[in-house]
Design a protein around this motif. Structure first.
Motif, short mmCIF file in Angstrom:
data_model
loop_
_atom_site.label_atom_id
_atom_site.label_comp_id
_atom_site.label_asym_id
_atom_site.label_seq_id
_atom_site.Cartn_x
_atom_site.Cartn_y
_atom_site.Cartn_z
N UNK A 1 14.06 -100.32 -38.29
CA UNK A 1 12.70 -100.43 -38.82
C UNK A 1 11.91 -101.54 -38.14
N UNK A 2 12.61 -102.43 -37.45
CA UNK A 2 11.94 -103.54 -36.78
C UNK A 2 11.45 -103.17 -35.38
N UNK A 3 11.78 -101.98 -34.90
CA UNK A 3 11.45 -101.59 -33.54
C UNK A 3 10.42 -100.46 -33.57
N UNK A 4 9.37 -100.63 -32.77
CA UNK A 4 8.27 -99.68 -32.84
C UNK A 4 8.18 -98.68 -31.70
N UNK A 5 8.86 -98.95 -30.59
CA UNK A 5 8.75 -98.06 -29.42
C UNK A 5 10.13 -97.53 -29.06
N UNK A 6 10.23 -96.22 -28.98
CA UNK A 6 11.53 -95.56 -28.84
C UNK A 6 11.56 -94.59 -27.67
#
Length: 127
Positions: A112-117
């Motif tokens: 949930x802390x990461x926005x770009x995948x």
């Protein structure tokens, strides 16, 4: 435009090894922490490993400690996940993700802390 592309997945027998790569483009990788995550069918996405932006400090999920190694090559804008002694329970789609927070800390394994995948790469461990 920020883009992440995973590669290196495949079918491997238990006890085997794979090296996943995460190629970054459209931004300066140096200033981001990078996480590897995985999601098995019917399960929530979980953190596998994280590497910080600067001195390269790392974090690992307990389930992969001693078997997986994360590394980064900022010049090549690529992050790697070396996976050894693979087990059937490692079977999942593996994703890399980036976040501008530089340290992994306590949140580096929280998806949930990461926005770009990236789009993910399938890893199947089976005999």
């Amino acid at each position: 435009q920020l883009q992440l592309v995973e590669s290196g997945g495949g079918l491997v027998q238990p006890g085997g090894s794979l090296r996943l790569s995460c190629a970054a483009s459209g931004f300066t990788l140096d200033y981001y922490r990078i996480g590897w995550f995985r999601q098995a069918p019917g399960k929530e996405r979980e953190g596998v490993s994280c590497i910080s932006s600067s001195v390269g400090s790392t974090a690992y999920a307990d389930s992969v400690k001693g078997r997986f190694t994360i590394s980064r090559d900022n010049a090549k804008k690529t992050v790697y996940l070396q996976m050894n002694s693979l087990k059937p329970e490692d079977t999942a789609v593996y994703y890399c993700a980036v976040d501008p927070l530089r340290a992994c800390g306590s949140s580096g394994l929280n998806p949930k802390e990461f926005g770009s995948w990236g789009q993910g790469t399938q890893v199947t461990v089976s005999s």
